[in-house]
Design a protein around this motif. Sequence first.
Motif, PDB file in Angstrom:
ATOM      1  N   VAL A  15      55.045  78.029  77.657  1.00  0.00           N
ATOM      2  CA  VAL A  15      54.230  78.010  76.445  1.00  0.00           C
ATOM      3  C   VAL A  15      53.869  76.566  76.107  1.00  0.00           C
ATOM      4  O   VAL A  15      54.753  75.755  75.849  1.00  0.00           O
ATOM      5  CB  VAL A  15      54.982  78.625  75.240  1.00  0.00           C
ATOM      6  N   PRO A  16      52.583  76.212  76.138  1.00  0.00           N
ATOM      7  CA  PRO A  16      52.194  74.851  75.744  1.00  0.00           C
ATOM      8  C   PRO A  16      52.356  74.651  74.242  1.00  0.00           C
ATOM      9  O   PRO A  16      52.178  75.582  73.457  1.00  0.00           O
ATOM     10  CB  PRO A  16      50.719  74.763  76.156  1.00  0.00           C
ATOM     11  N   ILE A  17      52.717  73.457  73.851  1.00  0.00           N
ATOM     12  CA  ILE A  17      52.800  73.094  72.434  1.00  0.00           C
ATOM     13  C   ILE A  17      51.522  72.330  72.099  1.00  0.00           C
ATOM     14  O   ILE A  17      51.294  71.237  72.616  1.00  0.00           O
ATOM     15  CB  ILE A  17      54.042  72.238  72.146  1.00  0.00           C
ATOM     16  N   ILE A  18      50.682  72.949  71.266  1.00  0.00           N
ATOM     17  CA  ILE A  18      49.370  72.383  70.943  1.00  0.00           C
ATOM     18  C   ILE A  18      49.447  71.662  69.603  1.00  0.00           C
ATOM     19  O   ILE A  18      49.890  72.232  68.609  1.00  0.00           O
ATOM     20  CB  ILE A  18      48.288  73.476  70.884  1.00  0.00           C
ATOM     21  N   SER A  19      49.014  70.417  69.581  1.00  0.00           N
ATOM     22  CA  SER A  19      49.025  69.635  68.347  1.00  0.00           C
ATOM     23  C   SER A  19      48.100  70.264  67.307  1.00  0.00           C
ATOM     24  O   SER A  19      47.063  70.849  67.661  1.00  0.00           O
ATOM     25  CB  SER A  19      48.573  68.196  68.630  1.00  0.00           C
ATOM     26  N   PRO A  20      48.437  70.152  66.015  1.00  0.00           N
ATOM     27  CA  PRO A  20      47.521  70.633  64.961  1.00  0.00           C
ATOM     28  C   PRO A  20      46.159  69.955  65.024  1.00  0.00           C
ATOM     29  O   PRO A  20      45.166  70.495  64.537  1.00  0.00           O
ATOM     30  CB  PRO A  20      48.253  70.272  63.660  1.00  0.00           C
TER      31      PRO A  20
ATOM     32  N   MET B  21      56.545  83.637  71.256  1.00  0.00           N
ATOM     33  CA  MET B  21      56.722  82.238  71.643  1.00  0.00           C
ATOM     34  C   MET B  21      55.506  81.390  71.295  1.00  0.00           C
ATOM     35  O   MET B  21      55.646  80.179  71.067  1.00  0.00           O
ATOM     36  CB  MET B  21      57.031  82.141  73.142  1.00  0.00           C
ATOM     37  N   GLU B  22      54.327  81.982  71.264  1.00  0.00           N
ATOM     38  CA  GLU B  22      53.149  81.222  70.808  1.00  0.00           C
ATOM     39  C   GLU B  22      53.312  80.823  69.342  1.00  0.00           C
ATOM     40  O   GLU B  22      52.923  79.727  68.942  1.00  0.00           O
ATOM     41  CB  GLU B  22      51.879  82.057  71.013  1.00  0.00           C
ATOM     42  N   LYS B  23      53.896  81.735  68.540  1.00  0.00           N
ATOM     43  CA  LYS B  23      54.165  81.394  67.141  1.00  0.00           C
ATOM     44  C   LYS B  23      55.204  80.291  67.049  1.00  0.00           C
ATOM     45  O   LYS B  23      55.055  79.337  66.277  1.00  0.00           O
ATOM     46  CB  LYS B  23      54.645  82.634  66.382  1.00  0.00           C
TER      47      LYS B  23
ATOM     48  N   LEU C 196      47.404  71.177  80.638  1.00  0.00           N
ATOM     49  CA  LEU C 196      46.373  70.268  80.139  1.00  0.00           C
ATOM     50  C   LEU C 196      44.992  70.906  80.069  1.00  0.00           C
ATOM     51  O   LEU C 196      44.218  70.630  79.157  1.00  0.00           O
ATOM     52  CB  LEU C 196      46.320  69.016  81.017  1.00  0.00           C
ATOM     53  N   HIS C 197      44.674  71.761  81.043  1.00  0.00           N
ATOM     54  CA  HIS C 197      43.313  72.289  81.119  1.00  0.00           C
ATOM     55  C   HIS C 197      43.196  73.688  80.491  1.00  0.00           C
ATOM     56  O   HIS C 197      42.306  73.942  79.686  1.00  0.00           O
ATOM     57  CB  HIS C 197      42.845  72.327  82.572  1.00  0.00           C
ATOM     58  N   GLU C 198      44.096  74.586  80.853  1.00  0.00           N
ATOM     59  CA  GLU C 198      44.028  75.948  80.312  1.00  0.00           C
ATOM     60  C   GLU C 198      44.627  76.008  78.911  1.00  0.00           C
ATOM     61  O   GLU C 198      44.058  76.606  78.014  1.00  0.00           O
ATOM     62  CB  GLU C 198      44.743  76.918  81.255  1.00  0.00           C
ATOM     63  N   GLY C 199      45.803  75.390  78.748  1.00  0.00           N
ATOM     64  CA  GLY C 199      46.444  75.341  77.433  1.00  0.00           C
ATOM     65  C   GLY C 199      46.801  76.703  76.875  1.00  0.00           C
ATOM     66  O   GLY C 199      46.807  76.910  75.665  1.00  0.00           O
ATOM     67  N   LYS C 200      47.121  77.659  77.753  1.00  0.00           N
ATOM     68  CA  LYS C 200      47.467  79.004  77.310  1.00  0.00           C
ATOM     69  C   LYS C 200      48.870  79.371  77.774  1.00  0.00           C
ATOM     70  O   LYS C 200      49.294  78.971  78.857  1.00  0.00           O
ATOM     71  CB  LYS C 200      46.470  80.026  77.867  1.00  0.00           C
ATOM     72  N   ALA C 201      49.569  80.129  76.950  1.00  0.00           N
ATOM     73  CA  ALA C 201      50.899  80.612  77.327  1.00  0.00           C
ATOM     74  C   ALA C 201      50.758  81.674  78.410  1.00  0.00           C
ATOM     75  O   ALA C 201      49.809  82.453  78.425  1.00  0.00           O
ATOM     76  CB  ALA C 201      51.613  81.186  76.108  1.00  0.00           C
ATOM     77  N   SER C 202      51.714  81.698  79.338  1.00  0.00           N
ATOM     78  CA  SER C 202      51.666  82.682  80.422  1.00  0.00           C
ATOM     79  C   SER C 202      53.069  82.903  80.966  1.00  0.00           C
ATOM     80  O   SER C 202      53.973  82.112  80.714  1.00  0.00           O
ATOM     81  CB  SER C 202      50.739  82.211  81.551  1.00  0.00           C
ATOM     82  N   TYR C 203      53.218  84.002  81.693  1.00  0.00           N
ATOM     83  CA  TYR C 203      54.502  84.255  82.347  1.00  0.00           C
ATOM     84  C   TYR C 203      54.268  84.811  83.742  1.00  0.00           C
ATOM     85  O   TYR C 203      53.232  85.433  84.023  1.00  0.00           O
ATOM     86  CB  TYR C 203      55.377  85.199  81.520  1.00  0.00           C
ATOM     87  N   LEU C 204      55.233  84.598  84.622  1.00  0.00           N
ATOM     88  CA  LEU C 204      55.208  85.126  85.980  1.00  0.00           C
ATOM     89  C   LEU C 204      56.491  85.915  86.194  1.00  0.00           C
ATOM     90  O   LEU C 204      57.593  85.372  86.047  1.00  0.00           O
ATOM     91  CB  LEU C 204      55.123  83.997  87.015  1.00  0.00           C
TER      92      LEU C 204
ATOM     93  N   PHE D  50      54.799  76.566  65.393  1.00  0.00           N
ATOM     94  CA  PHE D  50      55.720  76.001  64.404  1.00  0.00           C
ATOM     95  C   PHE D  50      56.291  74.679  64.917  1.00  0.00           C
ATOM     96  O   PHE D  50      56.411  73.708  64.172  1.00  0.00           O
ATOM     97  CB  PHE D  50      56.875  76.969  64.122  1.00  0.00           C
ATOM     98  N   ALA D  51      56.655  74.690  66.203  1.00  0.00           N
ATOM     99  CA  ALA D  51      57.233  73.484  66.801  1.00  0.00           C
ATOM    100  C   ALA D  51      56.248  72.318  66.745  1.00  0.00           C
ATOM    101  O   ALA D  51      56.637  71.178  66.484  1.00  0.00           O
ATOM    102  CB  ALA D  51      57.643  73.761  68.252  1.00  0.00           C
ATOM    103  N   ALA D  52      54.962  72.607  66.971  1.00  0.00           N
ATOM    104  CA  ALA D  52      53.943  71.551  66.945  1.00  0.00           C
ATOM    105  C   ALA D  52      53.881  70.896  65.568  1.00  0.00           C
ATOM    106  O   ALA D  52      53.821  69.670  65.446  1.00  0.00           O
ATOM    107  CB  ALA D  52      52.581  72.124  67.331  1.00  0.00           C
ATOM    108  N   ILE D  53      53.898  71.738  64.521  1.00  0.00           N
ATOM    109  CA  ILE D  53      53.866  71.198  63.153  1.00  0.00           C
ATOM    110  C   ILE D  53      55.133  70.410  62.861  1.00  0.00           C
ATOM    111  O   ILE D  53      55.090  69.317  62.282  1.00  0.00           O
ATOM    112  CB  ILE D  53      53.694  72.345  62.139  1.00  0.00           C
ATOM    113  N   ALA D  54      56.296  70.969  63.277  1.00  0.00           N
ATOM    114  CA  ALA D  54      57.568  70.290  63.034  1.00  0.00           C
ATOM    115  C   ALA D  54      57.636  68.960  63.785  1.00  0.00           C
ATOM    116  O   ALA D  54      58.141  67.961  63.254  1.00  0.00           O
ATOM    117  CB  ALA D  54      58.728  71.194  63.465  1.00  0.00           C
ATOM    118  N   ILE D  55      57.115  68.936  65.008  1.00  0.00           N
ATOM    119  CA  ILE D  55      57.097  67.699  65.794  1.00  0.00           C
ATOM    120  C   ILE D  55      56.201  66.664  65.124  1.00  0.00           C
ATOM    121  O   ILE D  55      56.554  65.481  65.037  1.00  0.00           O
ATOM    122  CB  ILE D  55      56.627  67.989  67.233  1.00  0.00           C
TER     123      ILE D  55
END
Length: 606
Positions: free
Chosen positions: A333-338, A365-367, A300-308, A371-376
């Motif tokens: 990976v967060p899904i960000i609305s258009p 995965m960010e790409k 919610l706050h950072e909204g950035k993809a990351s891995y551990l 794409f998923a955000a637009i499709a959703i």
Amino acid sequence: MEYKLGILHKTYPKKKVYNLKLNTVGRFKRDKEAWILSKTDDLGRIFQGLFSCFELSTGVEDLIDNSLRLMVQELDYDYGLIIPSDKLTKKIAQFSQIMMEQEVVKKLRESNELREDLLLLGEALDRVKAFDELETVFTPRRVESLRQRLFHGKTVKCTLAPLKALDEYLGLLLLVKEGQGVELPEPILLHLDIFTRQLGRELVFRKIEAERILSFKKEDAILAAWKLMTSELDLEKVMANVVDISSRLVGVSRVAVFLIDKQGEYLELINTTHPEDEAVLALTKINLRDVKSKVGKALLHEGKASYLIDAKNNHRGPVELNRAFNVCSILVVPIISPHGGTIGAIFMDEPGEKHLFTDEDLRVMEKVASFAAIAIENAKLYRESETQRERLSELMLRLAQAHEEERARISRELHDSVGSSLLDIIYRAELITEMAAGKEIKDGLRAILQAARSTIAELRVIISDIRPSSLESMGLVRAIQALLDRCSISYGVEIERDIDEELELDELRERFIFRVVQEAFSNIHRHSMATRARLVLKKDDHAVLLVVDDNGKGFDMEEVSAKGGMGLIHMQERAEIMRGSFQVESGRGKGTRITMKIPLFRDDGK
């Protein structure tokens, strides 16, 4: 008990290949036994064979396997292992000339800790300038622990060589001779050191080339993913595509896609490779708005993809949760609305195993997430439009039912009121006619009687059109047959019939179909000048099919569409009310064909 670390060749401080003996007391010491240099004369041939594997091998793992096989065979070891760092591959290579004890490889595969300790040993060998410095990194007690865990305390002779390219450490070569063994002479050690360095450089080159090819393939796969996801409008299918594509692109088996609920507090699981997995379901119980929630903060706050990579110990993530469900590495990976704002997330990991996620995985995965955000968004808009369409269709259906009820009321009123009044006028006029004396009066009354009788006949036709009594008394099939008989006689048209005699529908749909048939043959009579016509009325498991065609003069489709023929419009409206389809095919001199398909609905009309 005294422990000591020793090295045979101190005259080559830059050489990183060492003869080490692990004896029963856990001691690294010099092997003072002289080695018969029978193969020293074959040095050129041996290493020419080793270098030839570069040309004979294709990928990274193939090169590792071939190099190891040749080293074990040419240098007379019992077996060998190459333990690569995660930068190369996770696969441990092995080759044996004897019945190799599989427990060694099994332990390395099952114990990440043992594998990491050996890799650290190789890295320490590569880093130290003098062998004596190794004691500061690997104490005798630590060496004894390695021997016990790897070889069950057996005495073995090992040759260790770090794999390296420039300044990058790539893994450890371990050549093993069981028992006392003999140590390699200095010239071979030096050549082996050169070979392992060249092998490291070659492996890096192969890795870069493989990544370049993989990158091209991923770009193609991303483009295919875009087309696949944005072509689908069903939300569940969109999410299934996201899960499948993500798993294939990154190469992990557990993928879960979530959407954030309307309150913005919890994740709702939409699709996953592991529907009943507790680790996946646990994510739906995290309150994202909890100030202590690291998942909520990341989404919610950072909204950035990351891995551990080390999710169990990296406190950037929910360590307790990861430990509880054995999540070793994870990519989120967060899904960000258009329109902005996080609407969901993709979680990925390999259950119970570490996975070396990369920045390239993050980019890919960010790409996928965009794409998923637009499709959703498309799927949601489609679902909303479908909901509105269903509501409108339901309203139209109710309106049609109300129209039918109103038609029935008007029909009854015309029959009971106007019809009765006309009959009363006829009876009275007949009575007066018989009583009248003058011829002129009688002729006038007879004219009134004729007009009244014509009016009542027309009224009966109107009543029948408003609410066909034949439908109630005869049913749809027989009523249509009777209608076609009348049309054939009245219009002089030969009518071919292909009707399902067992067809039964609900009252409203039967009336709609009957009225479309009425309208179609009325158009044939008024406009087409046809001599032959055909009617098909069939039903399958999903829909009712009605086809009416004729051999008339036809019409120009564009011209009629521009004018808006009322008969065709009414037929199309009836089909749409029933959530069906309606199609007209015609052309000047080519006749006309109308096709209507009405889905079979439940009794409740839905």
